[in-house]
Design an enzyme around this catalytic site. Structure first.
Site, mmCIF file in Angstrom:
data_model
loop_
_atom_site.group_PDB
_atom_site.id
_atom_site.type_symbol
_atom_site.label_atom_id
_atom_site.label_comp_id
_atom_site.label_asym_id
_atom_site.label_seq_id
_atom_site.Cartn_x
_atom_site.Cartn_y
_atom_site.Cartn_z
ATOM 1 N N ARG A 96 0.821 -1.228 0.000
ATOM 2 C CA ARG A 96 0.000 0.000 0.000
ATOM 3 C C ARG A 96 0.849 1.270 0.000
ATOM 4 O O ARG A 96 0.554 2.226 0.707
ATOM 5 C CB ARG A 96 -0.958 -0.025 1.185
ATOM 6 C CG ARG A 96 -1.937 -1.196 1.060
ATOM 7 C CD ARG A 96 -3.106 -1.063 1.961
ATOM 8 N NE ARG A 96 -2.725 -1.215 3.352
ATOM 9 C CZ ARG A 96 -3.435 -0.780 4.382
ATOM 10 N NH1 ARG A 96 -4.561 -0.141 4.166
ATOM 11 N NH2 ARG A 96 -3.045 -0.991 5.598
ATOM 12 N N ALA A 97 1.949 1.237 -0.775
ATOM 13 C CA ALA A 97 2.851 2.388 -0.810
ATOM 14 C C ALA A 97 2.948 2.987 -2.205
ATOM 15 O O ALA A 97 3.844 3.780 -2.478
ATOM 16 C CB ALA A 97 4.233 1.969 -0.313
ATOM 17 N N GLY A 100 2.803 -0.824 -6.410
ATOM 18 C CA GLY A 100 2.208 -1.960 -7.130
ATOM 19 C C GLY A 100 2.281 -3.276 -6.384
ATOM 20 O O GLY A 100 2.332 -4.340 -7.017
ATOM 21 N N ALA A 103 -0.593 -5.821 -7.266
ATOM 22 C CA ALA A 103 -0.461 -6.416 -8.610
ATOM 23 C C ALA A 103 0.722 -7.379 -8.646
ATOM 24 O O ALA A 103 0.647 -8.448 -9.267
ATOM 25 C CB ALA A 103 -0.284 -5.320 -9.658
ATOM 26 N N ASP A 143 -0.891 -1.601 -13.512
ATOM 27 C CA ASP A 143 -0.084 -2.234 -12.460
ATOM 28 C C ASP A 143 0.198 -3.705 -12.785
ATOM 29 O O ASP A 143 1.328 -4.171 -12.641
ATOM 30 C CB ASP A 143 -0.799 -2.129 -11.097
ATOM 31 C CG ASP A 143 -0.760 -0.712 -10.545
ATOM 32 O OD1 ASP A 143 -0.395 0.202 -11.292
ATOM 33 O OD2 ASP A 143 -1.104 -0.528 -9.356
#
Ligand code: MEV
Length: 302
Positions: A96-97, A100, A103, A143
């Site tokens: 969550r940065a 990707g 994905a 992604d």
């Protein structure tokens, strides 16, 4: 399906979007790169456990979590029951940065499963896209394309991923704000803005134009132009409301340390920034460290 007693593995690249995030959802082109760092998945016969120690993630298939639903869909697409396998993942990118991670995880798992069933790369991509749609309601597909392909590419919704030859590898500093965010929230906030204030669509179009110009700069190796394009893109993305005080501070610090350009990357709202640092990478990383933020250097297009 042939039963595999052994463990199978698959890899997905983490990604950075150089130019065109958010606009790509509206059909504009974007430029992204798969990083060397990513996620490696190991699949073995089991009972549906999914563990990613680096993300402190431990879920059980069928527990109704988004991760379990995503993997379930992915496995179904590949003709396998997710509950008949155990997955253990090594993650080299933070979750969550804006890099990707979801994905990369989806592609890695799809490849590990495909190695058991003999499914081809088209099925891998389709399965990973189904998983991504659980995390983001309207993913453009950039992604998953970057996670599966690596290298630098141009992506748009109509034509998909096309590799871009770059004249030499690009060194990027990646800085993490430490704030986690939800891509789907940011994508919907842009959609709401465009609905309430239709002139916002002009910023989307301008982001597409900047991405097109960025492709020319990449082809000719014009890093100074690319740096300006990063700065312009950050301004436009701020106008769409997807930057944050922390991302703006990281971008300012990188420019102050001599970067040719810097911008948020990915959905924004938190997550990461990228800086085109040329010979000032050490100074850029130091400026981020002095703010208490972790950064690293990566080469794309090798
Ligand atoms: C997220 O990495 C990129 C966005 O453009 C969303 C998408 O393209 O699906 C924000």
């Amino acid at each position: 399906m042939t039963e595999h007693a052994e463990t199978t593995t698959g890899f997905g690249h983490g990604k950075v979007i150089l130019l065109g995030e958010h606009a790509v959802v509206y059909g504009q082109p974007a430029v992204a790169a798969g990083m060397q760092a990513g996620v490696r998945a190991h699949a073995s016969a089991g009972a549906g456990s999914v563990r990613v120690p680096a993300w402190q993630l431990d879920v059980q298939m069928g527990d109704d979590s988004p991760v379990s639903s995503a993997i379930d869909r992915l496995c179904q697409r590949l003709g396998v029951a997710g509950r008949s396998l155990d997955f253990w993942l090594e993650a080299e990118v933070p979750s969550r940065a804006g890099l990707g991670s979801s994905a990369a995880m989806a592609v890695a798992i799809a490849r590990a499963v495909a190695a058991r069933t003999g499914a081809g790369e088209d099925d891998v991509l389709a399965a990973a896209a189904l998983a991504e749609a659980v995390f983001h309601e309207n993913p453009s597909g950039i992604d998953t394309a970057a996670a599966s392909r690596g290298g630098v590419g141009r992506f748009d919704r109509a034509a998909g991923w096309q590799a871009i030859p770059v004249s030499r590898p690009i060194e990027l500093c990646v800085g993490l704000s430490g704030q986690v965010r939800q891509t789907s929230d940011l994508v919907s906030s842009v959609a709401q803005l465009c609905q309430r204030v239709p002139v916002a669509r002009r910023l989307i179009d301008a982001l597409g134009d900047v991405a097109r110009a960025g492709m020319e700069a990449l082809a000719s190796g014009d890093q100074v132009a690319l740096g300006h394009q990063f700065n312009m893109a950050h301004g436009l993305l701020s106008g769409l409301g997807v930057s944050s005080a922390e991302l703006d501070a990281l971008v300012r610090a990188a420019r102050g340390a001599g970067a040719l350009g810097a911008k948020l990357t990915g959905a924004g709202g938190g997550g990461a920034v990228i800086a085109l640092a040329s010979d000032r990478a050490e100074e850029v990383l130091k400026s981020w460290r002095s703010m208490g933020c972790y950064g690293f250097l990566t080469q794309v297009g090798k």
